[in-house]
Write an enzyme that holds these catalytic residues in place. Sequence first.
Site, PDB file in Angstrom:
ATOM      1  N   TYR A 153       5.461  -0.323  -2.199  1.00  0.00           N
ATOM      2  CA  TYR A 153       6.004  -0.842  -3.459  1.00  0.00           C
ATOM      3  C   TYR A 153       7.455  -0.413  -3.651  1.00  0.00           C
ATOM      4  O   TYR A 153       7.956   0.448  -2.919  1.00  0.00           O
ATOM      5  CB  TYR A 153       5.150  -0.356  -4.638  1.00  0.00           C
ATOM      6  CG  TYR A 153       5.396   1.096  -5.028  1.00  0.00           C
ATOM      7  CD1 TYR A 153       4.914   2.142  -4.240  1.00  0.00           C
ATOM      8  CD2 TYR A 153       6.136   1.423  -6.169  1.00  0.00           C
ATOM      9  CE1 TYR A 153       5.149   3.467  -4.587  1.00  0.00           C
ATOM     10  CE2 TYR A 153       6.369   2.741  -6.520  1.00  0.00           C
ATOM     11  CZ  TYR A 153       5.873   3.756  -5.736  1.00  0.00           C
ATOM     12  OH  TYR A 153       6.109   5.059  -6.069  1.00  0.00           O
ATOM     13  N   ARG A 173      14.389  -0.943   1.778  1.00  0.00           N
ATOM     14  CA  ARG A 173      13.396   0.133   1.905  1.00  0.00           C
ATOM     15  C   ARG A 173      11.975  -0.426   1.836  1.00  0.00           C
ATOM     16  O   ARG A 173      11.082   0.059   2.535  1.00  0.00           O
ATOM     17  CB  ARG A 173      13.613   1.190   0.813  1.00  0.00           C
ATOM     18  CG  ARG A 173      12.721   2.416   1.013  1.00  0.00           C
ATOM     19  CD  ARG A 173      13.059   3.532   0.054  1.00  0.00           C
ATOM     20  NE  ARG A 173      12.821   3.147  -1.339  1.00  0.00           N
ATOM     21  CZ  ARG A 173      13.090   3.925  -2.376  1.00  0.00           C
ATOM     22  NH1 ARG A 173      13.623   5.127  -2.186  1.00  0.00           N
ATOM     23  NH2 ARG A 173      12.860   3.506  -3.607  1.00  0.00           N
ATOM     24  N   ARG A 196     -14.676  -4.268   2.562  1.00  0.00           N
ATOM     25  CA  ARG A 196     -14.184  -2.887   2.658  1.00  0.00           C
ATOM     26  C   ARG A 196     -14.514  -2.226   3.992  1.00  0.00           C
ATOM     27  O   ARG A 196     -15.590  -1.663   4.183  1.00  0.00           O
ATOM     28  CB  ARG A 196     -14.750  -2.046   1.497  1.00  0.00           C
ATOM     29  CG  ARG A 196     -14.115  -0.677   1.421  1.00  0.00           C
ATOM     30  CD  ARG A 196     -14.759   0.204   0.376  1.00  0.00           C
ATOM     31  NE  ARG A 196     -14.155   1.527   0.415  1.00  0.00           N
ATOM     32  CZ  ARG A 196     -14.477   2.474   1.302  1.00  0.00           C
ATOM     33  NH1 ARG A 196     -15.385   2.242   2.228  1.00  0.00           N
ATOM     34  NH2 ARG A 196     -13.856   3.653   1.280  1.00  0.00           N
ATOM     35  N   HIS A 231     -12.250   0.249   6.879  1.00  0.00           N
ATOM     36  CA  HIS A 231     -10.976   0.967   6.968  1.00  0.00           C
ATOM     37  C   HIS A 231      -9.970   0.269   7.893  1.00  0.00           C
ATOM     38  O   HIS A 231      -8.788   0.188   7.592  1.00  0.00           O
ATOM     39  CB  HIS A 231     -11.189   2.398   7.458  1.00  0.00           C
ATOM     40  CG  HIS A 231     -11.768   3.303   6.407  1.00  0.00           C
ATOM     41  ND1 HIS A 231     -12.964   3.054   5.785  1.00  0.00           N
ATOM     42  CD2 HIS A 231     -11.305   4.459   5.873  1.00  0.00           C
ATOM     43  CE1 HIS A 231     -13.223   3.997   4.910  1.00  0.00           C
ATOM     44  NE2 HIS A 231     -12.219   4.878   4.945  1.00  0.00           N
ATOM     45  N   LYS A 289       7.224   4.567   1.035  1.00  0.00           N
ATOM     46  CA  LYS A 289       6.935   4.389  -0.397  1.00  0.00           C
ATOM     47  C   LYS A 289       5.612   3.632  -0.513  1.00  0.00           C
ATOM     48  O   LYS A 289       5.568   2.420  -0.733  1.00  0.00           O
ATOM     49  CB  LYS A 289       8.086   3.652  -1.097  1.00  0.00           C
ATOM     50  CG  LYS A 289       8.092   3.861  -2.608  1.00  0.00           C
ATOM     51  CD  LYS A 289       9.416   3.504  -3.209  1.00  0.00           C
ATOM     52  CE  LYS A 289       9.387   3.438  -4.734  1.00  0.00           C
ATOM     53  NZ  LYS A 289       9.214   4.712  -5.413  1.00  0.00           N
ATOM     54  N   GLU A 326      10.644  17.733  -2.921  1.00  0.00           N
ATOM     55  CA  GLU A 326      11.148  16.768  -3.899  1.00  0.00           C
ATOM     56  C   GLU A 326      10.312  16.854  -5.161  1.00  0.00           C
ATOM     57  O   GLU A 326       9.428  17.707  -5.263  1.00  0.00           O
ATOM     58  CB  GLU A 326      11.118  15.351  -3.313  1.00  0.00           C
ATOM     59  CG  GLU A 326       9.721  14.860  -2.958  1.00  0.00           C
ATOM     60  CD  GLU A 326       9.686  13.442  -2.390  1.00  0.00           C
ATOM     61  OE1 GLU A 326      10.600  12.650  -2.635  1.00  0.00           O
ATOM     62  OE2 GLU A 326       8.693  13.129  -1.698  1.00  0.00           O
ATOM     63  N   LEU A 352      10.748  11.152   0.140  1.00  0.00           N
ATOM     64  CA  LEU A 352      11.201   9.763   0.066  1.00  0.00           C
ATOM     65  C   LEU A 352      12.730   9.807  -0.055  1.00  0.00           C
ATOM     66  O   LEU A 352      13.259  10.540  -0.899  1.00  0.00           O
ATOM     67  CB  LEU A 352      10.607   9.075  -1.176  1.00  0.00           C
ATOM     68  CG  LEU A 352      10.998   7.602  -1.282  1.00  0.00           C
ATOM     69  CD1 LEU A 352      10.189   6.770  -0.291  1.00  0.00           C
ATOM     70  CD2 LEU A 352      10.778   7.085  -2.687  1.00  0.00           C
TER      71      LEU A 352
HETATM   72  N1  PLP Z   1      10.588  10.714  -4.455  1.00  0.00           N
HETATM   73  C1  PLP Z   1       9.438  10.156  -4.885  1.00  0.00           C
HETATM   74  C2  PLP Z   1       8.149  10.747  -4.441  1.00  0.00           C
HETATM   75  C3  PLP Z   1       9.456   9.044  -5.721  1.00  0.00           C
HETATM   76  O1  PLP Z   1       8.300   8.479  -6.134  1.00  0.00           O
HETATM   77  C4  PLP Z   1      10.706   8.530  -6.160  1.00  0.00           C
HETATM   78  C5  PLP Z   1      10.777   7.384  -7.053  1.00  0.00           C
HETATM   79  O2  PLP Z   1       9.820   6.890  -7.565  1.00  0.00           O
HETATM   80  C6  PLP Z   1      11.882   9.143  -5.710  1.00  0.00           C
HETATM   81  C7  PLP Z   1      11.788  10.223  -4.848  1.00  0.00           C
HETATM   82  C8  PLP Z   1      13.221   8.637  -6.144  1.00  0.00           C
HETATM   83  O3  PLP Z   1      13.528   7.439  -5.475  1.00  0.00           O
HETATM   84  P1  PLP Z   1      14.486   6.352  -6.085  1.00  0.00           P
HETATM   85  O4  PLP Z   1      15.787   7.023  -6.388  1.00  0.00           O
HETATM   86  O5  PLP Z   1      14.622   5.338  -5.008  1.00  0.00           O
HETATM   87  O6  PLP Z   1      13.833   5.827  -7.316  1.00  0.00           O
END
Ligand code: PLP
Length: 284
Positions: A32, A51, A99, A101, A146, A178, A202
């Site tokens: 997403y 991305r 369903r 996997h 993501k 993060e 991410l």
């Molecule tokens: N890290 C995680 C786990 C996230 O879910 C997000 C955004 O939802 C970010 C970092 C920040 O990413 P972005 O600046 O692309 O929104």
Amino acid sequence: MAIYFVDGQFTEKENLKISVEDRGYYFGDGVYEVIKVYEGELFTAEEHLNRLVESAMKIKLTIPFTQQQLLEIAKKLVQDNQIGTGHVYMQVTRGAAPRLHQFPDPTVAPVVVAYAVNNPRPEKAIDNGVAVKSVADVRWLRCDIKSLNLLGNVLAKQEAFEAGCTEAILHRDGVVTEGSSSNLFGVKDGKVYTHPATNLILNGITRQVVLKLCREQRIQVEEKPFTLDEAFAMDEFFLTSTTSEITPITSIDGRPIGTGKPGTLTVNLQKAFAIQIPACVAGE
Ligand code: PLP
């Protein structure tokens, strides 16, 4: 009535149908994006859609639309839903199938769902800063994707919320990675530190904008992991995300960072960021 994009069609929210067998629902088997909208204009849409395609490739999922088509869908949602400041949410799942996997038969089409909502900027947090709580990062080892699998992030955020904090500062064995839905930056002696863009985080689009702003402002940056103990000793700390922009962090686990107020370098970066978005939104 809100207009959604589902399975190739624009539909009123009331009429949309999602199969209970959608693999997103069963397995979180999808990817997403969230794209910010300022004054009806998509912000860094190309980067987000790049991305999305990369995340899809990493899970061997083919999106049934080109990037240009996805952009057109996002723009139409903004227009038809009369979005001023808000965001577009877009997800792609591996489709609906019984369903099991393993991946379904290749004839099963991926399902794209997208919508747009009005959502004001969190000005209070951006101006005053937020408190965060350290939480062990127990997620999988592909946090660079993501993906819709967000249980680790959800549980971390909830733990922070229950402690009266806005965000969780995740750490693996004491090394800060993060936030649960944001990237983290520390400032020490005028230098900015953030975790490198490895499989453990991410690579946020806002993170990349901030790194670019730092380069432009000749602020020294080290993309290098730091520990929770080092985080407590930072002069300034902030988080970044599409919806939170650059939000100062004023305390971690109840311990004030620096003066306990948004730091000077953080505020300067916020000003540089504000120049990138429409002036009426940034309150300039
Ligand atoms: N890290 C995680 C786990 C996230 O879910 C997000 C955004 O939802 C970010 C970092 C920040 O990413 P972005 O600046 O692309 O929104």
